[in-house]
Design a protein around this motif. Structure first.
Motif, mmCIF file in Angstrom:
data_model
loop_
_atom_site.group_PDB
_atom_site.id
_atom_site.type_symbol
_atom_site.label_atom_id
_atom_site.label_comp_id
_atom_site.label_asym_id
_atom_site.label_seq_id
_atom_site.Cartn_x
_atom_site.Cartn_y
_atom_site.Cartn_z
ATOM 1 N N PHE A 296 0.850 -1.145 -0.102
ATOM 2 C CA PHE A 296 0.039 -0.003 -0.046
ATOM 3 C C PHE A 296 0.950 1.304 0.179
ATOM 4 C CE2 PHE A 296 -2.540 -3.431 1.816
ATOM 5 C CZ PHE A 296 -3.888 -3.207 1.201
ATOM 6 N N ALA A 297 0.540 2.329 -0.596
ATOM 7 C CA ALA A 297 1.130 3.674 -0.731
ATOM 8 C C ALA A 297 1.292 4.037 0.874
ATOM 9 C CB ALA A 297 0.586 4.533 -1.490
ATOM 10 N N ASN A 298 0.250 4.111 1.455
ATOM 11 C CA ASN A 298 0.224 4.540 3.178
ATOM 12 C C ASN A 298 -0.584 3.734 3.835
ATOM 13 O OD1 ASN A 298 -2.386 5.799 2.786
ATOM 14 N ND2 ASN A 298 -1.482 7.271 1.415
ATOM 15 N N SER A 299 -0.929 3.806 5.242
ATOM 16 C CA SER A 299 -1.362 3.372 5.946
ATOM 17 C C SER A 299 -3.003 3.733 5.754
ATOM 18 C CB SER A 299 -1.082 3.500 7.434
ATOM 19 O OG SER A 299 -1.271 4.726 7.893
ATOM 20 N N TYR A 300 -3.406 4.576 5.270
ATOM 21 C CA TYR A 300 -4.678 5.056 5.056
ATOM 22 C C TYR A 300 -5.166 4.159 4.037
ATOM 23 C CZ TYR A 300 -2.797 9.089 7.656
ATOM 24 O OH TYR A 300 -2.273 9.825 8.494
ATOM 25 N N ALA A 301 -4.603 3.659 2.964
ATOM 26 C CA ALA A 301 -5.089 2.934 1.656
ATOM 27 C C ALA A 301 -5.372 1.341 2.656
ATOM 28 C CB ALA A 301 -4.195 3.033 0.847
ATOM 29 N N TRP A 302 -4.386 1.245 3.410
ATOM 30 C CA TRP A 302 -4.417 -0.277 3.984
ATOM 31 C C TRP A 302 -5.893 -0.096 4.979
ATOM 32 C CZ3 TRP A 302 -4.353 -1.306 9.266
ATOM 33 C CH2 TRP A 302 -4.299 -2.681 9.860
ATOM 34 N N ILE A 303 -6.018 0.858 5.797
ATOM 35 C CA ILE A 303 -7.342 0.800 6.448
ATOM 36 C C ILE A 303 -8.556 0.854 5.537
ATOM 37 C CG2 ILE A 303 -8.591 2.430 8.193
ATOM 38 C CD1 ILE A 303 -5.879 3.383 9.078
ATOM 39 N N ARG A 304 -8.525 1.635 4.656
ATOM 40 C CA ARG A 304 -9.746 1.588 3.563
ATOM 41 C C ARG A 304 -10.006 0.121 3.206
ATOM 42 N NH1 ARG A 304 -7.788 6.634 2.137
ATOM 43 N NH2 ARG A 304 -6.671 5.748 0.481
ATOM 44 N N ALA A 305 -8.838 -0.791 2.629
ATOM 45 C CA ALA A 305 -8.842 -1.851 2.181
ATOM 46 C C ALA A 305 -9.483 -2.961 3.185
ATOM 47 C CB ALA A 305 -7.570 -2.337 1.600
ATOM 48 N N PHE A 306 -9.298 -2.562 4.617
ATOM 49 C CA PHE A 306 -9.714 -3.564 5.646
ATOM 50 C C PHE A 306 -10.865 -3.498 5.866
ATOM 51 C CE2 PHE A 306 -9.331 -5.629 9.665
ATOM 52 C CZ PHE A 306 -8.481 -6.567 9.456
ATOM 53 N N GLN A 307 -11.707 -2.277 5.345
ATOM 54 C CA GLN A 307 -13.068 -2.469 5.510
ATOM 55 C C GLN A 307 -14.033 -3.677 5.298
ATOM 56 O OE1 GLN A 307 -13.676 0.221 7.878
ATOM 57 N NE2 GLN A 307 -11.684 0.415 7.509
ATOM 58 N N ALA A 308 -13.758 -4.074 3.852
ATOM 59 C CA ALA A 308 -14.592 -5.153 3.480
ATOM 60 C C ALA A 308 -14.041 -6.431 4.080
ATOM 61 C CB ALA A 308 -14.027 -5.343 1.987
ATOM 62 N N HIS A 309 -12.863 -6.467 4.853
ATOM 63 C CA HIS A 309 -12.286 -7.835 5.480
ATOM 64 C C HIS A 309 -12.896 -7.880 6.751
ATOM 65 C CE1 HIS A 309 -9.319 -10.538 5.963
ATOM 66 N NE2 HIS A 309 -8.632 -10.054 7.044
ATOM 67 N N PHE A 310 -13.587 -6.706 7.264
ATOM 68 C CA PHE A 310 -14.401 -7.035 8.438
ATOM 69 C C PHE A 310 -15.628 -7.982 8.177
ATOM 70 C CE2 PHE A 310 -12.739 -2.640 9.639
ATOM 71 C CZ PHE A 310 -12.216 -3.187 10.995
ATOM 72 N N THR A 311 -15.975 -8.248 7.128
ATOM 73 C CA THR A 311 -16.993 -9.209 6.739
ATOM 74 C C THR A 311 -16.760 -10.579 6.777
ATOM 75 O OG1 THR A 311 -16.819 -8.882 4.440
ATOM 76 C CG2 THR A 311 -18.280 -7.221 5.432
ATOM 77 N N GLU A 312 -15.343 -10.842 6.537
ATOM 78 C CA GLU A 312 -15.063 -12.160 6.660
ATOM 79 C C GLU A 312 -15.362 -12.948 7.808
ATOM 80 O OE1 GLU A 312 -13.346 -13.574 4.183
ATOM 81 O OE2 GLU A 312 -13.369 -12.072 2.869
ATOM 82 N N PRO A 313 -16.111 -14.115 7.811
ATOM 83 C CA PRO A 313 -16.364 -14.819 8.939
ATOM 84 C C PRO A 313 -15.250 -14.892 10.182
ATOM 85 C CG PRO A 313 -17.129 -16.052 6.960
ATOM 86 C CD PRO A 313 -16.226 -14.921 6.469
ATOM 87 N N ALA A 314 -14.087 -15.225 9.651
ATOM 88 C CA ALA A 314 -13.182 -15.408 10.665
ATOM 89 C C ALA A 314 -12.828 -14.010 11.284
ATOM 90 C CB ALA A 314 -11.722 -15.973 10.109
ATOM 91 N N VAL A 315 -12.850 -13.033 10.718
ATOM 92 C CA VAL A 315 -12.428 -11.495 11.525
ATOM 93 C C VAL A 315 -13.597 -11.281 12.004
ATOM 94 C CG1 VAL A 315 -12.186 -9.349 10.903
ATOM 95 C CG2 VAL A 315 -10.976 -10.875 9.296
ATOM 96 N N ALA A 316 -14.981 -11.590 11.675
ATOM 97 C CA ALA A 316 -16.072 -11.249 12.447
ATOM 98 C C ALA A 316 -16.003 -11.827 13.744
ATOM 99 C CB ALA A 316 -17.355 -11.295 11.662
ATOM 100 N N ALA A 317 -15.917 -13.225 13.767
ATOM 101 C CA ALA A 317 -15.813 -14.012 14.923
ATOM 102 C C ALA A 317 -14.990 -13.541 16.133
ATOM 103 C CB ALA A 317 -15.729 -15.530 14.481
ATOM 104 N N ALA A 318 -13.626 -13.260 15.506
ATOM 105 C CA ALA A 318 -12.736 -12.561 16.431
ATOM 106 C C ALA A 318 -13.057 -11.602 17.121
ATOM 107 C CB ALA A 318 -11.309 -12.567 15.633
ATOM 108 N N LEU A 319 -13.614 -10.620 16.286
ATOM 109 C CA LEU A 319 -14.006 -9.484 16.896
ATOM 110 C C LEU A 319 -15.401 -9.425 17.929
ATOM 111 C CD1 LEU A 319 -13.184 -6.877 13.763
ATOM 112 C CD2 LEU A 319 -12.292 -6.949 15.801
ATOM 113 N N ARG A 320 -16.026 -10.442 17.695
ATOM 114 C CA ARG A 320 -17.067 -10.654 18.537
ATOM 115 C C ARG A 320 -16.620 -11.130 20.019
ATOM 116 N NH1 ARG A 320 -19.920 -13.111 14.052
ATOM 117 N NH2 ARG A 320 -19.297 -15.283 14.542
ATOM 118 N N LEU A 321 -15.355 -11.614 20.217
ATOM 119 C CA LEU A 321 -15.120 -11.881 21.500
ATOM 120 C C LEU A 321 -14.790 -10.749 22.335
ATOM 121 C CD1 LEU A 321 -12.016 -14.227 20.421
ATOM 122 C CD2 LEU A 321 -14.200 -15.050 21.460
ATOM 123 N N PRO A 322 -15.305 -10.960 23.637
ATOM 124 C CA PRO A 322 -15.178 -9.904 24.614
ATOM 125 C C PRO A 322 -13.697 -8.925 24.500
ATOM 126 C CG PRO A 322 -16.019 -11.565 25.788
ATOM 127 C CD PRO A 322 -15.418 -12.200 24.393
#
Length: 409
Positions: free
Chosen positions: A78-104
């Motif tokens: 990525f050119a900068n971290s902001y581009a990485w953060i934007r790309a990561f938004q779609a990654h939040f919908t991945e089942p493994a990511v969503a499951a990890a973030l549901r943990l307390p």
């Protein structure tokens, strides 16, 4: 009171203690939770001949709560971290990511702390909003406190505002911000932008700094500010990292791991990689995670083994060279990690130390090696989050007879 109060005096005898000024063969006394100035007459003594004792490591940049979140797999830097953060938004919908973030979140924070502790880290700068779980008396590590922070110049929606948080931070306390985390013109312009805002000062701690050019580094050094270097994260996200040599020589550099979401498994792996690549000497690498970090983060009781310092220790076998004995290690090869004078994880032959300190311990395997772990860290939900750490059983303990193994389900 420390996280565990050891109500006894301890003498670590016949050990080589390693400090930034070199190595000493004198015994190391511990009085309750601090390094002592002299040996007590009735101290409990442990023989550590052929060992080295280092101060507990300091991780100068971490996001404790995301170490179990699967990373984003990107084909190109990525050119900068902001581009990485934007790309990561779609990654939040991945089942493994969503499951990890549901943990307390309290559990995820505790997991990030345990990950650090297993690698010899006893103090962390957590670069995110404070959470009540961080104030638990049995939290696995110490944390940088009474500091200011903002997230980044180009991401104003998260964390305190830049100018207001800087103004509210006393000059004697560190103020942290992600800065120049990229290789493009946006990242290259950020140091000047921060300077124009009046937020570049001797207590400014700039995380990453990849986009800084030679003149920017001159400006950082002249101001007395500092940079936290996270080389694995930089290479994974941006394809390159900064040259650490000038900042290191000026004592304006510390080291961070930046969490497994983008960085190394832990700070010890980060240190080992730097030394193996020859980017800095082993002694310089150890200093980044001890004495230099303590100075930059204003932690006078850490990063050293002087009388009065916190009795947070990393004990390793002496492999014939002080700093290299630490930077060549896997985490499972650490003999003991000690907090407030009390072992938290150690090889089984340290069992008596747990007992005299009144700390219950359980048998575990760390990356396949038998260890004793303080029982309060052996919560099933916590162990389940850390790859390579598990309770030892008759079925997985090394050295069991084949007849026993045959009964394992």
């Amino acid at each position: 009171m420390g996280f565990l109060q050891a109500m006894l005096d301890i003498s670590l005898c016949r050990a080589v203690t390693v400090t930034p000024s070199g190595a000493s063969h004198a015994p190391l006394p511990i009085r309750a939770t601090r390094i002592g100035a002299s040996l007590a007459a009735r101290a409990w003594r442990i023989d550590l001949r052929d060992h080295l004792i280092f101060p507990g490591l300091i991780n100068a940049h971490e996001h404790l709560h995301v170490n179990a979140v699967p990373p984003l797999h990107a084909g190109a830097p990525f050119a900068n971290s902001y581009a990485w953060i934007r790309a990561f938004q779609a990654h939040f919908t991945e089942p493994a990511v969503a499951a990890a973030l549901r943990l307390p979140k309290a559990l995820r924070l505790r997991h990030g702390a345990l990950k650090n502790l297993l690698a010899g880290v006893s103090c962390v700068a957590h670069h995110d909003p404070w959470h009540p779980a961080l104030d638990a008396l049995d939290f696995p590590i110490a944390l940088l406190r009474d500091y200011g922070w903002s997230y980044a110049l180009g991401w104003p929606g998260y964390g305190p505002p830049v100018r207001a948080s800087f103004a509210a931070t006393p000059a004697g306390r560190p103020w942290m911000i992600h800065l120049a985390e990229g290789t493009d013109a946006i990242a290259q312009a950020e140091l000047a932008q921060l300077d124009r805002l009046g937020c570049l000062a001797a207590n400014s701690v700039l995380v990453h700094g990849v986009g800084m050019r030679a003149a920017d580094i001159d400006r950082v050094i002249a101001t007395g500010a500092a940079v936290v270097w996270c080389p694995t994260s930089n290479r994974n996200l941006l394809g390159r990292t900064l040259d650490p040599r000038r900042l290191c020589a000026a004592d304006r550099l510390a080291l961070g791991s930046d969490s497994r979401l983008s960085g190394a498994r832990d700070l010890l792996e980060e240190m080992r990689g730097i030394a193996a690549r020859g980017e800095l000497t082993p002694a310089q690498v150890v200093a980044l995670a001890t004495a230099a970090a303590a100075r930059i983060l204003r932690l006078p009781g850490r990063g050293n083994l002087a009388p009065g310092a916190q009795a947070d220790l990393v004990i390793v076998e002496d492999r014939g060279g002080a700093a290299r004995s630490l930077t060549d290690l896997e985490r499972s090869e650490i003999r003991a990690v000690v907090r407030d004078g009390v072992p938290c994880i150690a090889d089984p032959d340290f069992a008596e130390w747990f007992a005299v300190a009144g700390v219950d311990a359980v048998s575990v395997l760390l990356d396949g090696r038998p260890k004793l772990l303080a029982a309060f860290l052996a919560e099933p939900d916590l162990l389940a989050l850390e790859p390579g750490l598990e309770l030892a059983t008759a079925c997985n303990a090394p050295g069991r007879e084949r007849a026993v193994e045959a009964w394992c389900p």
